[in-house]
Design an enzyme around this catalytic site. Structure first.
Site, PDB file in Angstrom:
ATOM      1  CD  GLU A 193      -3.005  -1.123   2.192  1.00 36.97           C
ATOM      2  OE1 GLU A 193      -4.128  -1.528   1.905  1.00 36.97           O
ATOM      3  OE2 GLU A 193      -2.702  -0.723   3.322  1.00 36.97           O
ATOM      4  CB  CYS A 196       0.582   6.277  11.351  1.00 35.66           C
ATOM      5  SG  CYS A 196       1.078   7.855  10.797  1.00 35.66           S
ATOM      6  CB  CYS A 250       6.625  -2.301  16.254  1.00 31.21           C
ATOM      7  SG  CYS A 250       8.298  -1.924  15.683  1.00 31.21           S
ATOM      8  CB  CYS A 263       7.284  -4.974   8.863  1.00 36.47           C
ATOM      9  SG  CYS A 263       8.656  -4.104   9.655  1.00 36.47           S
ATOM     10  CB  CYS A 315       2.913   7.475   3.300  1.00 35.70           C
ATOM     11  SG  CYS A 315       3.403   6.334   4.587  1.00 35.70           S
ATOM     12  CB  CYS A 332       3.213  -1.634  13.810  1.00 37.50           C
ATOM     13  SG  CYS A 332       3.247  -1.339  12.032  1.00 37.50           S
TER      14      CYS A 332
HETATM   15  N1  SAH Z   1       9.712   0.717   9.930  1.00 39.27           N
HETATM   16  C1  SAH Z   1       9.723   2.143   9.839  1.00 39.27           C
HETATM   17  C2  SAH Z   1       8.671   2.729   8.914  1.00 39.27           C
HETATM   18  C3  SAH Z   1       7.254   2.210   9.030  1.00 39.27           C
HETATM   19  S1  SAH Z   1       6.253   2.755  10.336  1.00 39.27           S
HETATM   20  C4  SAH Z   1       9.634   2.765  11.195  1.00 39.27           C
HETATM   21  O1  SAH Z   1       9.493   2.028  12.172  1.00 39.27           O
HETATM   22  O2  SAH Z   1       9.792   3.958  11.324  1.00 39.27           O
HETATM   23  C5  SAH Z   1       5.853   4.405  10.066  1.00 39.27           C
HETATM   24  C6  SAH Z   1       5.417   5.120  11.361  1.00 39.27           C
HETATM   25  O3  SAH Z   1       4.095   4.738  11.781  1.00 39.27           O
HETATM   26  C7  SAH Z   1       6.328   4.777  12.509  1.00 39.27           C
HETATM   27  O4  SAH Z   1       6.661   5.867  13.284  1.00 39.27           O
HETATM   28  C8  SAH Z   1       5.476   3.803  13.256  1.00 39.27           C
HETATM   29  O5  SAH Z   1       5.974   3.626  14.515  1.00 39.27           O
HETATM   30  C9  SAH Z   1       4.116   4.429  13.153  1.00 39.27           C
HETATM   31  N2  SAH Z   1       3.038   3.508  13.529  1.00 39.27           N
HETATM   32  C10 SAH Z   1       3.009   2.178  13.365  1.00 39.27           C
HETATM   33  N3  SAH Z   1       1.860   1.655  13.844  1.00 39.27           N
HETATM   34  C11 SAH Z   1       1.124   2.681  14.301  1.00 39.27           C
HETATM   35  C12 SAH Z   1      -0.182   2.780  14.876  1.00 39.27           C
HETATM   36  N4  SAH Z   1      -0.945   1.700  15.060  1.00 39.27           N
HETATM   37  N5  SAH Z   1      -0.616   3.996  15.201  1.00 39.27           N
HETATM   38  C13 SAH Z   1       0.144   5.093  15.000  1.00 39.27           C
HETATM   39  N6  SAH Z   1       1.375   5.066  14.445  1.00 39.27           N
HETATM   40  C14 SAH Z   1       1.866   3.868  14.110  1.00 39.27           C
END
Ligand code: SAH
Length: 389
Positions: free
Chosen positions: A114, A362, A138, A134, A127, A141
């Site tokens: 996406e 995000c 985390c 991934c 974006c 996420c």
């Molecule tokens: N792997 C990279 C890029 C992808 S995540 C990274 O970790 O930076 C892009 C952003 O979205 C990151 O800051 C991530 O922590 C945030 N993010 C991921 N899941 C989220 C959620 N459920 N709500 C808000 N932000 C989130």
């Protein structure tokens, strides 16, 4: 569903889809200038052809050599026989009520990724994704919950910009709607530098999208050795997904912290900024999760941790997704947290959530991932075990 967010199925903007591309042909979409010049030399042409062809592909959205009218007929025929411009199939395009657009792109038979365009008053941000799924897992996420399949290649990364730019009209540079690109879609860009760095170079190339290095941002969960490569290899802007002010909490939220803990990560951020221009800074991303990382003491710890690092803190209200126990922090908690950071001398913004009606916010990018880590199954089994014990 409103008329606006209706899903358009299977629109293929490109004239050649990857499924019809013979494997032996060289693909030009993912080549940065250096690679493109080397290619033209290899077929006995002058290197300046690289710039001409890059302009056709990236600025005019052309994937058919016959349309590249400033090339001789003979060269066009030759290109047709040895090269191709691979373009992905657009599986769906969704428009949010707030103007955010999300594209689902099929990259191979089993996987899709996406890409999201977020229009704002004075800029438009694209974006983009760097991997299918991934590997980092985390805990907050949704991409991580699907597991990991593979790295995206150069052409698959730049294709996201190509598709979006074309859908938005391939306008002259001053009128272009995409002014910024962030590697904040699916995946960890710094675990795929072999392909994200050339793609970033194409984004910044004047013969392609000509974005300045301040307008291309790689976001990372903290792959320290690769943070140290950025300045020399691409010199783009950097965002760090910090999300916790101490190792104990960060190990839970961003497990790669066990490998690269804060005592390694923080110095690498200082090294990144060192020797840069006066405005060079790191963007610190901090997702606000109710009763997990949003306490006042966390804010004080964060002020301490960031110290004199030139940075801007971006507080991101957590975006929920199915099967998560986390909740978004209350507005009060977010504002209290922000006030402590500001009193500590930090520059803070609270990110507005955009496109949540189309799951484009995000951390919500899901695509379709054939999980090779079998993590999803593992999670399900663990949950079942806990429930049955
Ligand atoms: N792997 C990279 C890029 C992808 S995540 C990274 O970790 O930076 C892009 C952003 O979205 C990151 O800051 C991530 O922590 C945030 N993010 C991921 N899941 C989220 C959620 N459920 N709500 C808000 N932000 C989130």
């Amino acid at each position: 569903m409103t008329e606006q967010n209706a899903v358009t199925q299977t629109t293929d903007l490109g004239s050649e889809s990857n499924s019809s591309t013979p494997v032996q042909k060289v693909d030009l979409l993912g080549m940065d200038r250096q690679a493109m010049e080397a290619f033209f030399k290899s077929i006995g042409e002058k290197p300046f052809r690289a710039g001409q062809v890059m302009k056709w592909i990236h600025q005019f959205g052309v994937s058919d050599f016959d349309e590249m009218t400033n090339l001789s007929k003979a060269l066009r025929e030759n290109l047709k026989s040895v090269a191709t411009v691979r373009t992905p199939k657009i599986v769906a395009e969704q428009l949010s009520e707030d103007g955010t657009i999300k594209w689902l792109l099929e990259v191979d038979n089993k996987n899709s990724i996406e890409t999201v365009f977020i229009p704002e008053k004075n800029r438009g941000t694209l974006c983009i994704s760097s991997q299918v799924g991934c590997a980092l897992d985390c805990s907050f996420c949704s991409t991580g919950k699907q597991g990991f399949n593979r790295n995206l290649e150069n052409w698959e990364i730049i294709a996201q910009m190509w598709v979006a730019n074309k859908a938005l009209g391939c306008l002259p540079k001053e009128e272009r709607r995409i002014t910024n690109v962030v590697f904040m879609g699916m995946g960890e860009p710094l675990l795929n530098v072999k392909h994200t760095f050339p793609a970033a170079r194409i984004l910044m190339d004047d013969f392609a999208y000509g974005l300045s290095k301040r307008r291309v941002t790689i976001s990372t969960a903290g792959v320290v050795p690769a943070i140290d490569m950025i300045k020399a290899e691409v010199d783009v802007s950097l965002a760090i997904s910090l999300h916790a002010p101490n190792n104990e909490l960060r190990n839970i939220l961003v497990p790669i912290n066990e490998k690269y803990p804060l005592e390694l990560l923080m110095p690498s951020l200082h090294r990144f900024v060192e020797g840069g221009h006066s405005k060079k800074h790191v963007t610190v991303e901090y997702v606000m999760i109710d009763h997990i990382n949003d306490r006042i003491e966390h804010a004080h710890q964060l002020v301490e941790l960031l110290g004199d690092l030139p940075c801007k803190v971006n507080l991101i209200p957590f975006n929920p997704f199915p099967n998560t126990d986390y909740k978004r922090s209350s507005n009060n908690a977010i504002h209290r947290f922000r006030d402590v950071l500001e009193n500590g001398g930090l520059n803070v913004t609270v990110r507005k959530t955009r496109g949540d009606d189309i799951d484009a916010a995000c951390g919500q990018l899901a695509g379709k991932v054939k999980d090779r880590t079998k993590r999803t199954l593992h999670h399900v089994e663990m949950n079942l075990k806990q429930k049955t014990n």
